[in-house]
Design an enzyme around this catalytic site. Structure first.
Site, PDB file in Angstrom:
ATOM      1  N   SER A 156       7.736   4.607 -99.729  1.00 52.12           N
ATOM      2  CA  SER A 156       7.001   5.397-101.464  1.00 52.12           C
ATOM      3  C   SER A 156       5.606   5.226-101.578  1.00 52.12           C
ATOM      4  CB  SER A 156       7.963   5.494-102.537  1.00 52.12           C
ATOM      5  OG  SER A 156       7.953   4.830-103.450  1.00 52.12           O
ATOM      6  N   TYR A 174      11.688  -0.499-109.034  1.00 50.98           N
ATOM      7  CA  TYR A 174      12.564   0.158-107.558  1.00 50.98           C
ATOM      8  C   TYR A 174      10.711  -0.064-106.929  1.00 50.98           C
ATOM      9  CZ  TYR A 174      11.914   4.219-104.201  1.00 50.98           C
ATOM     10  OH  TYR A 174      12.027   4.741-103.851  1.00 50.98           O
TER      11      TYR A 174
END
Length: 237
Positions: free
Chosen positions: A145, A158
Site C-alpha cells: 500500500s 499496519y
C-alpha cells in the site's frame, strides 16, 4: 489461441476473498494452474466452482493457515513433488489489525499483523525461492500500500508491517537480480475489500474499484515477458 499464462504454475495466497480471489480467477482464466491458498475451505470451494463455471481448469485448493511455518514448508514440498517447480508466487493475504495510537495497539494484535503481513511472506520467500529458480521465468509479486510513504496517524502497526514487507521483497529482488526471477510489489490503491471496509466503515463501497480490476495488471507482472524487478508498481485506472 494461446493464453498469457498457459502452462504456468501459480501459488496465490489470500485466495478466498478480495484481491486474492480475483487474482486466482484471472490467472486461471489465462491458462495457469492455480494453487489457491486460504484458511476457509468453503470459500475456496466456491471459488473453484466459479472458475469451473467460467470454463477454467479446476484449482488445487489448500485450506491452511500459512502463519504456521511448517504449513508453508509442507506446501512448498508438495509443489516440488507434484510440479517440480513454481512459476508464479502471488502474495495477496493481508491483515489490517487495529487502527489507533501506537501505544494503544494490543500486543497480540501487533503480533498477528506482523505474522500475517511479514513473517508469513518471509516464509513464502525462503521456501518458494528454490522452486521459482527452477522456472524458466519465475515471477513473484506481493501486495502492499502507500502507508509506508504517507505515515498516516493511527495506521502505525499496519504501516510498519508494510514497510518491513517492502524491505524484504526489495532485498530479495536485489539478491536475485542476475537470475531469471523477477520480484515486485503491487499497490492496488483503494479497493472494495474487507480490509478496506474495516478501515473505512462509513465509505460507500461503490465509490472504489472492485478487486477484479487488478487481474490484468497482476497477470502482466507475472507473465514471462515482465522484466522489471525490485519495483513498487501502483495501479492506475
Amino acid at each position: 489461441m494461446s493464453k498469457r499464462l498457459d502452462g504456468r504454475i501459480a501459488l496465490v495466497t489470500g485466495a478466498s476473498r478480495g484481491i486474492g480471489r480475483a487474482v486466482a480467477r484471472a490467472f486461471a482464466a489465462e491458462g495457469a494452474t492455480v494453487v489457491a491458498v486460504a484458511r476457509t475451505q468453503g470459500a475456496l470451494e466456491e471459488l473453484d466452482d466459479e472458475v469451473r463455471s467460467a470454463g477454467g481448469a479446476p484449482l488445487a485448493l489448500v485450506a491452511e493457515d500459512l502463519r504456521k511455518t511448517d504449513k508453508v514448508e509442507q506446501i512448498a514440498a508438495a509443489l516440488y513433488t507434484r510440479y517440480g517447480k513454481l512459476d508464479i508466487l502471488a502474495g495477496c493475504a493481508g491483515l489490517l489489525g487495529q487502527l489507533g495510537p501506537i501505544g494503544h495497539i494490543k500486543a497480540k494484535t501487533f503480533d498477528d499483523v506482523f505474522n500475517t503481513n511479514v513473517r508469513m511472506n518471509w516464509d513464502l520467500i525462503r521456501y518458494c525461492d528454490p522452486l521459482l529458480r527452477l522456472s524458466d521465468a519465475g515471477r513473484a509479486v506481493f501486495l502492499t500500500s502507500d502507508c509506508p510513504e504517507t505515515l498516516t496517524p493511527y495506521w502505525g502497526g499496519y504501516a510498519a508491517s508494510q514497510a518491513a514487507l517492502e524491505t524484504l521483497v526489495k532485498t530479495w529482488a536485489a539478491e536475485t537480480a542476475k537470475t531469471a526471477l523477477r520480484v515486485n510489489l503491487y499497490n492496488p490503491g483503494p479497493t472494495r475489500t474487507r480490509l478496506r471496509e474495516q478501515a473505512f466503515p462509513g465509505e460507500n463501497p461503490e465509490t472504489v474499484p472492485a478487486p477484479a480490476v487488478h487481474g490484468d495488471p497482476l497477470i502482466a507482472l507475472c507473465s514471462p515477458d515482465e522484466q522489471r524487478t525490485g519495483e513498487k508498481i501502483a495501479y492506475t485506472a
